[in-house]
Design an enzyme around this catalytic site. Structure first.
Site, PDB file in Angstrom:
ATOM      1  N   HIS A 108       0.837  -1.206   0.000  1.00 63.62           N
ATOM      2  CA  HIS A 108       0.000   0.000   0.000  1.00 63.62           C
ATOM      3  C   HIS A 108       0.876   1.263   0.000  1.00 63.62           C
ATOM      4  O   HIS A 108       0.732   2.136  -0.869  1.00 63.62           O
ATOM      5  CB  HIS A 108      -0.910  -0.028   1.230  1.00 63.62           C
ATOM      6  CG  HIS A 108      -1.831   1.148   1.354  1.00 63.62           C
ATOM      7  ND1 HIS A 108      -3.162   1.091   0.985  1.00 63.62           N
ATOM      8  CD2 HIS A 108      -1.626   2.414   1.795  1.00 63.62           C
ATOM      9  CE1 HIS A 108      -3.725   2.268   1.200  1.00 63.62           C
ATOM     10  NE2 HIS A 108      -2.813   3.097   1.696  1.00 63.62           N
ATOM     11  N   GLU A 109       1.784   1.344   0.965  1.00 63.59           N
ATOM     12  CA  GLU A 109       2.646   2.537   1.038  1.00 63.59           C
ATOM     13  C   GLU A 109       3.551   2.629  -0.192  1.00 63.59           C
ATOM     14  O   GLU A 109       3.844   3.721  -0.677  1.00 63.59           O
ATOM     15  CB  GLU A 109       3.467   2.549   2.327  1.00 63.59           C
ATOM     16  CG  GLU A 109       2.642   2.567   3.625  1.00 63.59           C
ATOM     17  CD  GLU A 109       1.566   3.650   3.690  1.00 63.59           C
ATOM     18  OE1 GLU A 109       1.773   4.750   3.136  1.00 63.59           O
ATOM     19  OE2 GLU A 109       0.495   3.375   4.294  1.00 63.59           O
ATOM     20  N   HIS A 162       1.719   4.485  -2.840  1.00 60.58           N
ATOM     21  CA  HIS A 162       1.770   5.940  -2.611  1.00 60.58           C
ATOM     22  C   HIS A 162       3.143   6.485  -3.025  1.00 60.58           C
ATOM     23  O   HIS A 162       3.250   7.557  -3.625  1.00 60.58           O
ATOM     24  CB  HIS A 162       1.582   6.244  -1.120  1.00 60.58           C
ATOM     25  CG  HIS A 162       0.151   6.204  -0.646  1.00 60.58           C
ATOM     26  ND1 HIS A 162      -0.837   6.977  -1.197  1.00 60.58           N
ATOM     27  CD2 HIS A 162      -0.439   5.508   0.370  1.00 60.58           C
ATOM     28  CE1 HIS A 162      -1.988   6.757  -0.540  1.00 60.58           C
ATOM     29  NE2 HIS A 162      -1.772   5.861   0.399  1.00 60.58           N
ATOM     30  N   GLU A 172      -4.841   7.834  -2.997  1.00 56.35           N
ATOM     31  CA  GLU A 172      -5.274   6.561  -2.426  1.00 56.35           C
ATOM     32  C   GLU A 172      -5.561   5.538  -3.536  1.00 56.35           C
ATOM     33  O   GLU A 172      -5.407   4.329  -3.321  1.00 56.35           O
ATOM     34  CB  GLU A 172      -6.510   6.787  -1.542  1.00 56.35           C
ATOM     35  CG  GLU A 172      -6.869   5.634  -0.632  1.00 56.35           C
ATOM     36  CD  GLU A 172      -5.859   5.338   0.482  1.00 56.35           C
ATOM     37  OE1 GLU A 172      -4.895   6.117   0.646  1.00 56.35           O
ATOM     38  OE2 GLU A 172      -6.026   4.315   1.161  1.00 56.35           O
TER      39      GLU A 172
END
Ligand code: ZN
Length: 505
Positions: free
Chosen positions: A269-270, A273, A299
């Site tokens: 997830h990170e 980003h 997101e």
């Protein structure tokens, strides 16, 4: 470049550098700072941020901006500019107007209130006692209503707050999206519950040595194209991504020896980003052309990698044998099918951050309903816990056992971040629509992923999204890449296909 534009850009760079210094101090605070340094750090942060704010809202900058833009309307007044320069000025005006609309004393009062409120919220959550936090939330809502008045809105005050995080989005548009989403999610999660399939989750909650989890995470990040010469990963209590420049974008993760999914999907997830931030065009550093479009689009990039790639079968066709090799005792005898079922297990939980893909957005809709009612004054703060639990029952069919796992679970309101939650669901929706655009435009995308090629996808995202900065709005981006504005349809179809198969519906 038009005469004078370089003056604005160099002013913006000064503001940006100050803000990035503050971000570095905040990164250190979350990762390595000894607890004793907290008070001194708070002073340092507030000094740097007020310098940045003063510079951006001061008379010099106003004068420079006024050479190009009508400061009242935001209309660009010079006619010899290129299209990206016009967009850069429009977005700069938007940010500037936001900052000058709110009096400095108000910002200071809100900061004092929320720093106290955050401490009280922690205690209230620990004791599961909403009454402790209620008076602070009441004051925060009053101030947020005031903030909405400063910023201005068309229909309702909540719109002004949503617009800070997701430019152009309104309560009414969100309501329409959520109304198209809710019945599909409620129906799907009910069907899944009734299907009564074996629970594979325990596969992920065996003992997994943290250092090996860490190594595997680095392998995936590297394959995704996260550049470690311009970034690093550290550990923190709550995972986040922060950036100081496209050449220095950092992520953190959280590992749990008894939960493989937490660290793994948090890292991916990170990483999503971070790819966005590393991919921004550094030639425009300090200007909106080197910034993400919105929180929802940001997101979408993390969710795209975490869920649409990281929870997909093609991804694990490549990575599962590699993970098995690292954890032969735990996974050696577990089939790919069972592992795939484990990482996609659906079960309603009262806690948002633990929710699966099917139920997650129901948690957001609940918060949207309550925030909107708070801002419009149609609910008394003291009645929130009851309303929360009723909605939880209505949407998810469960009731939290206390307020700590109900209305007190998230930090956002104590920070004054009202209007933020909807961007999570927007991220899921934008993400799916963008992923499907990529799948149409990249030949054999999922075959590539199944062979460990994540580069093709990253390059597509780089060209079509990262490099764009804020030269396009979210809606323009969606129209250009997918041929239509944001819709719930790709996401709904994705869930029905994927979970229909997984649960034999
Ligand atoms: Zn995120």
């Amino acid at each position: 470049m038009a005469l004078g534009l370089d003056i604005i850009i160099s002013e913006m760079r000064v503001v940006s550098r100050l803000r990035k210094v503050a971000a570095l101090l905040a990164w250190d605070q979350e990762t390595y700072m000894p607890t004793g340094g907290a008070a001194a750090r708070a002073d340092q942060l507030s000094l740097i941020l007020s310098l940045a704010h003063g510079r951006f809202t001061g008379s010099d900058f106003r004068h420079s901006l006024g050479q190009f833009v009508d400061l009242e309307s935001g209309q660009v007044t010079r006619n010899n500019l290129q299209i990206h320069e016009i967009r850069m000025l429009e977005m700069t005006w938007r940010d500037w107007r936001h900052d000058v609309s709110i009096p400095v004393e108000f910002i200071r009062d809100l900061a004092l209130l929320t720093s106290k409120a955050q401490q009280v919220w922690e205690q209230a959550r620990e004791k599961s006692d909403f009454a402790l936090f209620a008076p602070y939330l009441e004051k925060i809502v009053v101030m947020k209503r005031q903030e909405a008045e400063y910023l201005g809105y068309q229909d309702e005050p909540y719109d002004a707050l949503i617009d800070i995080f997701e430019p152009g989005m309104t309560s009414r548009k969100l309501e329409a999206l959520f109304n198209a989403l809710r019945p599909v999610l409620v129906n799907l999660s009910t069907q899944i519950r009734q299907a009564n399939r074996p629970n594979r989750r325990p596969i992920l909650t065996q003992n997994y040595e943290e250092s090996i989890q860490w190594e595997f995470g680095l392998e995936v990040l590297t394959d995704m194209g996260y550049d470690f010469s311009r970034g690093r990963q550290d550990r923190s209590a709550h995972p986040f991504t922060t950036d100081f420049h496209p050449t220095d974008v950092r992520i953190t993760t959280r590992l749990n020896p008894n939960d493989l999914a937490m660290g793994l999907f948090g890292t991916i997830h990170e990483g999503g980003h971070a790819l966005y931030e590393q991919g921004l065009d550094e030639r425009y550093f300090g200007t909106p052309l080197c910034e993400a479009i919105s929180l929802g689009i940001h997101e979408s990039q993390s969710r795209l990698w975490e869920n649409y790639v990281g929870r997909s079968r093609p991804f694990w066709m490549w990575y599962y044998p590699r993970l098995q090799k690292r954890f032969p005792g735990q996974l050696g005898k577990v089939s790919l099918d069972d592992f795939y079922a484990a990482i996609n297990a659906v079960a309603p939980t009262p806690i948002r951050v633990e929710a699966d893909e099917v139920t997650y957005n129901l948690h957001i809709m609940l918060r949207f309903d309550l925030e909107r009612a708070m801002l419009n004054g149609s609910v008394a703060i003291k009645d929130l816990p009851e309303l929360w639990n009723a909605k939880m029952q209505e949407y998810l069919g469960i009731t939290p056992k206390n307020d700590a796992e109900g209305v007190l679970q998230d930090i956002h309101w104590s920070l004054g971040a009202i209007g933020y939650f909807p961007t999570y669901t927007l991220g899921n929706l934008y993400g799916r629509q963008l992923y499907e655009a990529a799948r149409q435009q990249i030949d054999g995308l999922e075959d590539r992923i199944a062979k460990g090629d994540l580069k093709s996808l990253r390059e597509w995202l780089h060209t079509n999204i990262y490099r764009v900065g804020r030269a396009k709005t979210a809606d323009e981006l969606m129209l250009e890449l997918s041929g239509r504005s944001l819709s719930t349809e790709p996401f709904n179809r994705y869930l029905e296909d994927k979970y229909g198969q997984l649960y034999d519906l």
